[in-house]
Scaffold this active site. Structure first.
Site, PDB file in Angstrom:
ATOM      1  N   TYR A  84      47.326 -67.133 108.677  1.00 51.40           N
ATOM      2  CA  TYR A  84      47.604 -67.925 109.883  1.00 51.40           C
ATOM      3  C   TYR A  84      48.886 -67.374 110.516  1.00 51.40           C
ATOM      4  O   TYR A  84      49.915 -67.242 109.834  1.00 51.40           O
ATOM      5  CB  TYR A  84      47.793 -69.410 109.556  1.00 51.40           C
ATOM      6  N   ASP A 137      55.181 -61.803 107.989  1.00 54.11           N
ATOM      7  CA  ASP A 137      55.362 -63.062 108.715  1.00 54.11           C
ATOM      8  C   ASP A 137      55.917 -64.072 107.710  1.00 54.11           C
ATOM      9  O   ASP A 137      55.175 -64.674 106.928  1.00 54.11           O
ATOM     10  CB  ASP A 137      54.025 -63.518 109.304  1.00 54.11           C
ATOM     11  N   LYS A 147      60.176 -71.608 111.711  1.00 55.57           N
ATOM     12  CA  LYS A 147      60.132 -72.886 110.990  1.00 55.57           C
ATOM     13  C   LYS A 147      61.500 -73.423 110.515  1.00 55.57           C
ATOM     14  O   LYS A 147      62.079 -74.252 111.183  1.00 55.57           O
ATOM     15  CB  LYS A 147      59.126 -72.785 109.842  1.00 55.57           C
ATOM     16  N   TYR A 192      45.950 -80.566 117.503  1.00 62.37           N
ATOM     17  CA  TYR A 192      44.904 -80.526 116.471  1.00 62.37           C
ATOM     18  C   TYR A 192      44.223 -81.880 116.317  1.00 62.37           C
ATOM     19  O   TYR A 192      44.070 -82.383 115.202  1.00 62.37           O
ATOM     20  CB  TYR A 192      45.494 -80.135 115.103  1.00 62.37           C
TER      21      TYR A 192
HETATM   22  C1  LIG Z   1      53.773 -71.995 111.898  1.00 65.60           C
HETATM   23  C2  LIG Z   1      53.517 -70.547 111.742  1.00 65.60           C
HETATM   24  C3  LIG Z   1      53.417 -69.686 112.849  1.00 65.60           C
HETATM   25  C4  LIG Z   1      53.462 -70.199 114.269  1.00 65.60           C
HETATM   26  O1  LIG Z   1      54.670 -70.791 114.575  1.00 65.60           O
HETATM   27  P1  LIG Z   1      54.764 -71.773 115.860  1.00 65.60           P
HETATM   28  O2  LIG Z   1      56.211 -72.055 115.975  1.00 65.60           O
HETATM   29  O3  LIG Z   1      53.934 -72.969 115.542  1.00 65.60           O
HETATM   30  O4  LIG Z   1      54.232 -70.997 117.014  1.00 65.60           O
HETATM   31  C5  LIG Z   1      53.229 -68.351 112.614  1.00 65.60           C
HETATM   32  N1  LIG Z   1      53.150 -67.860 111.355  1.00 65.60           N
HETATM   33  C6  LIG Z   1      53.245 -68.642 110.273  1.00 65.60           C
HETATM   34  C7  LIG Z   1      53.179 -68.041 108.913  1.00 65.60           C
HETATM   35  C8  LIG Z   1      53.424 -70.012 110.435  1.00 65.60           C
HETATM   36  O5  LIG Z   1      53.474 -70.800 109.347  1.00 65.60           O
END
Ligand SMILES: *Cc1c(COP(=O)(O)O)cnc(C)c1O
Length: 433
Positions: free
Chosen positions: A152, A246, A275, A24
């Site tokens: 996202y 998610d 995460k 980024y």
């Molecule tokens: C960070 C994130 C992703 C992507 O995860 P990466 O390990 O960076 O590929 C997907 N969904 C959410 C909600 C996220 O915060």
């Protein structure tokens, strides 16, 4: 970046930096990255000896702080016995134990865990599961994902297509992205009616509704309530599609609960985690499916199998780290710590509301976000936080903190006060609205 003039950067910076393509980042104009030589607790130790209080917990991963001895010990022990084996045709205790524990954390019959190595891939696997579950049932029309503005879900080509169309990279990548269906979250009755009208037209094409429950993170720290999620559950049931939460950002303690599905009682068909899964030590992600999703693949027909398998899937080191992280959630008052951080964020950021240049202040769990009217010079804002001894990474119009849930009281106080004072200063400099 401010750096003391007496400081000579270590050799590796000069030798390697020209070869590092940073995330980024407009490499030509951006300030150079800060070299970090060590982490401890909630602090980053820079090469010149300065320490920054980390407000980001390394992209929301380091929930127990850095270098937690229990996780370090578990990874060390695993390293000595078996750092990695392929997961095709083989299995191992750290993965089996982790899958059982994750299934136990999830409500309902979210019992079937597919491991991968990044959040984006976990989301892609969830999308693929949803589409193939329909195909396996003989429904060839359900190939679309319905996702939301402000969302996202990752940076890969498939996940870019389910991110916010304006904040995301839809416009730039244009026809290179799959066309998915993007809607407004049904936050109120009016938007719920609009979603219902959309699904009345398009519902037969939708394999799954995909949402970041309660907080849309990288899309702007946008918050909604459990009633919104209940509307999505009802809509998915009415229109015969799956619901995917998610929880890569919001799960595993960030909102003071192990999962949003469990905390709200709104149970989706698939959950993604990543995460904080390994407490900020190793790359690992999980896609957790409910029984009825799993059963759509359970067949005598080999072509009904889930055709996916990342090379480093269920890496034993990462699984050992994740098991150790779950131990800490069991043994230590992590969820209470998240709620205590929430209280302190609310108190510390409240005075910002209504100040010049400040559009909104939002707090949920251990997430505190300040939305400015705009940020003219992102690098200057970042440098202002560093000058206060803080690591805060604003984006868009947002400056936010998502500290380790174990952050020391003094560091948290500094973090919240610094976020408030720097935001107020930058807001005031924007002039009257
Ligand atoms: C960070 C994130 C992703 C992507 O995860 P990466 O390990 O960076 O590929 C997907 N969904 C959410 C909600 C996220 O915060």
């Amino acid at each position: 970046m401010t750096r003391s003039s007496a400081f000579a950067p270590p050799d590796w910076i000069g030798e390697g930096l020209a070869h590092l393509w940073r995330p980024y980042c407009q490499m030509k104009t951006a300030a150079p990255p800060l070299p970090v030589v060590a982490t401890r607790g909630s602090r980053l130790v820079l090469a010149d000896g300065r320490e920054l209080v980390d407000g980001v917990a390394s992209w929301w991963t380091a929930c127990h702080g850095y270098n937690h001895p229990h996780i370090a010990q578990a990874v060390r022990a695993q390293l000595d016995t078996m750092p990695h084996v392929m997961f095709g045709g083989l299995t191992h205790e750290p993965a089996a134990r982790l899958a059982r524990r994750l299934a136990a954390l999830m409500p309902g019959d979210l019992d079937h865990v597919f491991f991968s190595d990044s959040g984006s891939v976990a989301v892609e696997v969830a999308m693929k599961m949803a589409i193939q579950a329909a195909l396996n049932r003989g429904d060839r029309g359900r190939t679309k994902i319905l996702a939301f503005r402000g969302g996202y879900h990752g940076d890969t080509l498939a996940t870019m297509a389910v991110c916010d169309p304006d904040e995301g990279m839809h416009a730039m990548f244009g026809a290179a992205l799959a066309r998915q269906i993007i809607a407004d979250l049904p936050r109120d009755e009016e938007r719920a009616a609009a979603l219902e009208a959309l699904l009345a037209r398009e519902g037969h094409r939708v394999a799954a509704i995909l949402v970041e429950p309660l907080v849309q993170g990288a899309g702007g720290m946008l918050m909604h309530d459990a009633a919104t999620l209940a509307r999505l559950r009802a809509a998915a049931d009415r229109h015969g599609c799956l619901l995917i939460f998610d929880e890569i950002f919001v799960g595993l303690g960030r909102l003071g609960a192990m999962s949003v599905a469990e905390a709200t009682g709104v149970v989706p068909d698939i959950v993604t985690l990543s995460k904080a899964l390994t407490g900020g030590t190793m790359a690992l992600a999980a896609t957790i499916a409910a029984r009825r999703v799993f059963e759509a693949f359970w067949s005598d027909d080999p072509s009904h199998a889930l055709m996916h398998g990342p090379t480093y899937m269920a890496n034993p080191l990462a699984c050992a780290a994740a098991n150790a992280s779950l131990d800490l959630f069991e043994r230590e008052p992590r969820l209470a710590q998240a709620r205590a951080i929430e209280t302190q964020l609310r108190e510390g950021l409240a005075p910002l509301a209504g100040r010049p240049g400040i559009r909104d202040v939002r707090v949920r769990g251990a997430i505190g976000a300040v939305e400015l009217e705009r940020i003219d010079d992102l690098d200057a804002l970042k440098a202002a936080f560093v000058a206060e001894g803080l690591w805060i990474r604003p984006f868009g119009r947002i400056a936010y903190v998502t500290p380790a849930l174990t952050i020391e009281a003094d560091d948290l106080a500094r973090l919240v006060a610094g976020l408030a004072s720097v935001s107020a200063r930058f807001g005031a400099a924007l002039g009257p609205p």
